[in-house]
Write a protein that holds these residues in place. Structure first.
Motif, mmCIF file in Angstrom:
data_model
loop_
_atom_site.group_PDB
_atom_site.id
_atom_site.type_symbol
_atom_site.label_atom_id
_atom_site.label_comp_id
_atom_site.label_asym_id
_atom_site.label_seq_id
_atom_site.Cartn_x
_atom_site.Cartn_y
_atom_site.Cartn_z
ATOM 1 N N ILE A 193 -24.021 -2.512 86.950
ATOM 2 C CA ILE A 193 -24.944 -3.606 86.630
ATOM 3 C C ILE A 193 -24.732 -4.816 87.527
ATOM 4 O O ILE A 193 -25.272 -5.895 87.278
ATOM 5 C CB ILE A 193 -24.839 -4.014 85.149
ATOM 6 C CG1 ILE A 193 -23.423 -4.451 84.792
ATOM 7 C CG2 ILE A 193 -25.276 -2.870 84.252
ATOM 8 C CD1 ILE A 193 -23.287 -4.910 83.341
ATOM 9 N N GLY A 194 -23.951 -4.636 88.594
ATOM 10 C CA GLY A 194 -23.806 -5.687 89.597
ATOM 11 C C GLY A 194 -22.883 -6.819 89.239
ATOM 12 O O GLY A 194 -22.989 -7.915 89.809
ATOM 13 N N LEU A 195 -21.920 -6.581 88.351
ATOM 14 C CA LEU A 195 -20.934 -7.609 88.012
ATOM 15 C C LEU A 195 -19.684 -7.450 88.862
ATOM 16 O O LEU A 195 -19.350 -6.347 89.303
ATOM 17 C CB LEU A 195 -20.527 -7.499 86.538
ATOM 18 C CG LEU A 195 -21.550 -7.865 85.466
ATOM 19 C CD1 LEU A 195 -20.944 -7.646 84.092
ATOM 20 C CD2 LEU A 195 -22.027 -9.299 85.621
ATOM 21 N N GLU A 196 -19.000 -8.548 89.085
ATOM 22 C CA GLU A 196 -17.695 -8.472 89.730
ATOM 23 C C GLU A 196 -16.715 -7.790 88.783
ATOM 24 O O GLU A 196 -16.908 -7.800 87.558
ATOM 25 C CB GLU A 196 -17.195 -9.875 90.082
ATOM 26 C CG GLU A 196 -18.022 -10.583 91.142
ATOM 27 C CD GLU A 196 -17.385 -11.898 91.559
ATOM 28 O OE1 GLU A 196 -16.156 -11.908 91.773
ATOM 29 O OE2 GLU A 196 -18.108 -12.897 91.653
ATOM 30 N N PRO A 197 -15.664 -7.187 89.320
ATOM 31 C CA PRO A 197 -14.684 -6.525 88.447
ATOM 32 C C PRO A 197 -14.148 -7.479 87.381
ATOM 33 O O PRO A 197 -13.907 -8.655 87.654
ATOM 34 C CB PRO A 197 -13.575 -6.108 89.425
ATOM 35 C CG PRO A 197 -14.268 -5.990 90.738
ATOM 36 C CD PRO A 197 -15.320 -7.068 90.749
ATOM 37 N N LEU A 198 -13.972 -6.957 86.178
ATOM 38 C CA LEU A 198 -13.443 -7.785 85.110
ATOM 39 C C LEU A 198 -11.977 -8.114 85.380
ATOM 40 O O LEU A 198 -11.225 -7.278 85.893
ATOM 41 C CB LEU A 198 -13.579 -7.072 83.758
ATOM 42 C CG LEU A 198 -14.924 -7.275 83.033
ATOM 43 C CD1 LEU A 198 -16.073 -6.655 83.796
ATOM 44 C CD2 LEU A 198 -14.854 -6.715 81.616
ATOM 45 N N LEU A 199 -11.585 -9.323 85.040
ATOM 46 C CA LEU A 199 -10.219 -9.773 85.257
ATOM 47 C C LEU A 199 -9.350 -9.388 84.069
ATOM 48 O O LEU A 199 -9.684 -9.705 82.925
ATOM 49 C CB LEU A 199 -10.197 -11.291 85.449
ATOM 50 C CG LEU A 199 -10.959 -11.805 86.675
ATOM 51 C CD1 LEU A 199 -11.158 -13.311 86.593
ATOM 52 C CD2 LEU A 199 -10.219 -11.423 87.944
ATOM 53 N N PRO A 200 -8.222 -8.705 84.292
ATOM 54 C CA PRO A 200 -7.372 -8.287 83.180
ATOM 55 C C PRO A 200 -6.616 -9.468 82.567
ATOM 56 O O PRO A 200 -6.089 -10.327 83.275
ATOM 57 C CB PRO A 200 -6.409 -7.290 83.819
ATOM 58 C CG PRO A 200 -6.353 -7.711 85.262
ATOM 59 C CD PRO A 200 -7.722 -8.234 85.597
ATOM 60 N N LEU A 201 -6.585 -9.482 81.249
ATOM 61 C CA LEU A 201 -5.859 -10.507 80.497
ATOM 62 C C LEU A 201 -5.073 -9.815 79.397
ATOM 63 O O LEU A 201 -5.657 -9.285 78.447
ATOM 64 C CB LEU A 201 -6.849 -11.521 79.889
ATOM 65 C CG LEU A 201 -6.322 -12.413 78.756
ATOM 66 C CD1 LEU A 201 -5.165 -13.275 79.237
ATOM 67 C CD2 LEU A 201 -7.453 -13.269 78.195
ATOM 68 N N VAL A 202 -3.757 -9.779 79.521
ATOM 69 C CA VAL A 202 -2.908 -9.168 78.502
ATOM 70 C C VAL A 202 -2.614 -10.205 77.428
ATOM 71 O O VAL A 202 -2.105 -11.296 77.724
ATOM 72 C CB VAL A 202 -1.597 -8.634 79.108
ATOM 73 C CG1 VAL A 202 -0.678 -8.097 78.010
ATOM 74 C CG2 VAL A 202 -1.894 -7.550 80.138
ATOM 75 N N VAL A 203 -2.965 -9.869 76.175
ATOM 76 C CA VAL A 203 -2.802 -10.816 75.064
ATOM 77 C C VAL A 203 -1.774 -10.256 74.083
ATOM 78 O O VAL A 203 -2.063 -9.326 73.320
ATOM 79 C CB VAL A 203 -4.139 -11.052 74.335
ATOM 80 C CG1 VAL A 203 -3.959 -12.099 73.237
ATOM 81 C CG2 VAL A 203 -5.220 -11.492 75.323
ATOM 82 N N PRO A 204 -0.552 -10.784 74.072
ATOM 83 C CA PRO A 204 0.461 -10.316 73.115
ATOM 84 C C PRO A 204 0.030 -10.588 71.676
ATOM 85 O O PRO A 204 -0.736 -11.517 71.405
ATOM 86 C CB PRO A 204 1.699 -11.139 73.482
ATOM 87 C CG PRO A 204 1.466 -11.577 74.897
ATOM 88 C CD PRO A 204 -0.011 -11.798 74.993
ATOM 89 N N LEU A 205 0.541 -9.778 70.757
ATOM 90 C CA LEU A 205 0.199 -9.944 69.348
ATOM 91 C C LEU A 205 0.808 -11.217 68.776
ATOM 92 O O LEU A 205 0.226 -11.867 67.906
ATOM 93 C CB LEU A 205 0.684 -8.722 68.556
ATOM 94 C CG LEU A 205 0.366 -8.697 67.060
ATOM 95 C CD1 LEU A 205 -1.144 -8.749 66.835
ATOM 96 C CD2 LEU A 205 0.950 -7.453 66.412
ATOM 97 N N SER A 206 1.986 -11.594 69.260
ATOM 98 C CA SER A 206 2.622 -12.825 68.807
ATOM 99 C C SER A 206 1.716 -14.023 69.096
ATOM 100 O O SER A 206 1.244 -14.191 70.220
ATOM 101 C CB SER A 206 3.963 -13.015 69.528
ATOM 102 O OG SER A 206 4.412 -14.350 69.452
ATOM 103 N N ARG A 207 1.479 -14.847 68.086
ATOM 104 C CA ARG A 207 0.554 -15.962 68.279
ATOM 105 C C ARG A 207 1.019 -16.939 69.359
ATOM 106 O O ARG A 207 0.214 -17.320 70.227
ATOM 107 C CB ARG A 207 0.315 -16.686 66.952
ATOM 108 C CG ARG A 207 -0.787 -17.731 67.017
ATOM 109 C CD ARG A 207 -1.385 -17.987 65.670
ATOM 110 N NE ARG A 207 -2.528 -18.900 65.740
ATOM 111 C CZ ARG A 207 -3.450 -19.002 64.787
ATOM 112 N NH1 ARG A 207 -3.374 -18.235 63.704
ATOM 113 N NH2 ARG A 207 -4.445 -19.857 64.911
ATOM 114 N N PRO A 208 2.274 -17.375 69.359
ATOM 115 C CA PRO A 208 2.712 -18.279 70.435
ATOM 116 C C PRO A 208 2.599 -17.640 71.811
ATOM 117 O O PRO A 208 2.164 -18.292 72.772
ATOM 118 C CB PRO A 208 4.172 -18.582 70.073
ATOM 119 C CG PRO A 208 4.251 -18.335 68.600
ATOM 120 C CD PRO A 208 3.334 -17.196 68.341
#
Length: 310
Positions: A193-208
């Motif tokens: 669909i012509g989008l740039e590659p999505l940027l990876p974001l690792v989100v830990p389960l720990s809130r802080p």
């Protein structure tokens, strides 16, 4: 004192007014026998009313396997998809006089073999096996028609249709076997669909830790306006981090989940997500395990559940 007397084929035969052999033919769905629908119905009704249960050991000796199908399910893959898949698998197996045994979590090879030796199952299914191949792009598991590829594409397309051009892919802080497969499908979906590659974001389960990860990501990638999450758990962790950082959702960052768990509607803002009904996938898996044709099993297309977050 002994327990209640076990109901036998003779009891069912007497109650339905047919021979013991006829009862056996009906309850075993013997294709070589021509028995009227009325007689079949009468036998099955009698068996149901009497509470007849087939003798599993005798049947296993006769058939070479038990009428048990084993499903191995990793706990980290649990969600709406797995629940609906198991429901469809269980219902379809029951319709063909088989029983489903679900084994949760990773099991050692020795423990697994002990189970298999004890019950001699008709088949063993690994949940998500088609997803894990990542290359069977036309089937109902990993496919672009009604599988993980199509579901991932639906999530990305929804954000693109809303005008988002720079999107992050929020991933769990784990070693889920689906991460690499999912990233590949997302990359292909974005290219189409012509989008740039999505940027990876690792989100830990720990809130802080999740807050720190999201904060660092936004500082480095201020152009991102939307987050497509690996699943609802990751999406909820992302929402919590954005809330703690005072980032407006969806005004500054839109967030969409995946797999529609029951918690998505309970947060503020309520989570927009992708709902996948996998009952047909489970039924197809059951028929494949039993060597049956899966014709006539329609699928329910995945859909976006639009709420407030995107």
């Amino acid at each position: 004192m002994g327990g209640p007397k076990r109901v036998t084929l003779n009891d069912v035969a007497a109650a339905s007014g047919v021979s013991r052999a006829t009862v056996s033919f009906v309850l075993n769905d013997d294709p070589r026998q021509t028995i009227s629908a009325a007689t079949r119905g009468r036998v099955r009704e009698a068996a149901k009313e009497l509470g007849y249960v087939p003798h599993g050991i005798a049947r296993a000796l006769r058939e070479g396997t038990s009428r048990v199908v084993v499903l191995n399910l990793d706990r980290e893959l649990e969600g709406n998809y797995s629940h609906s898949y198991v429901q469809g698998l269980d219902d379809e197996l029951a319709a063909h006089d088989h029983v489903l045994l679900v084994r949760y979590g990773h099991s050692a090879a020795k423990a697994t073999q002990q189970v298999l030796d004890a019950i001699v199952p008709r088949a063993v299914i690994r949940f998500g096996a088609a997803y894990l191949t990542g290359h069977a792009l036309d089937d109902v598991g990993a496919g672009w028609n009604d599988g993980l590829a199509a579901h991932a594409a639906l999530q990305i397309q929804y954000l693109a249709d809303a005008g988002h051009r720079r999107i992050a892919l929020a991933l769990p802080d784990s070693d889920s076997p689906l991460i690499d497969v999912r990233r590949n499908f997302v990359r292909e979906s974005a290219e189409k669909i012509g989008l740039e590659p999505l940027l990876p974001l690792v989100v830990p389960l720990s809130r802080p830790q999740g807050r720190a990860a999201v904060e660092a990501f936004l500082e480095a990638h201020g152009e991102v306006t939307a987050v497509a999450a690996f699943d609802d758990r990751v999406a909820l962790s992302t929402l919590a981090a954005l809330r703690d950082l005072g980032v407006e959702v969806p005004g500054r960052i839109a967030v969409i989940g995946f797999d529609d768990t029951e918690y998505g509607s309970l947060v503020t803002p309520a989570l927009t997500t992708v709902r996948i009904d996998a009952e047909a996938h489970g039924r197809r898996a059951a028929r494949a395990a039993l060597g049956l044709d899966d014709a006539g099993l329609p699928s329910t297309p995945a859909r976006v559940i639009v709420r407030e977050s995107a």
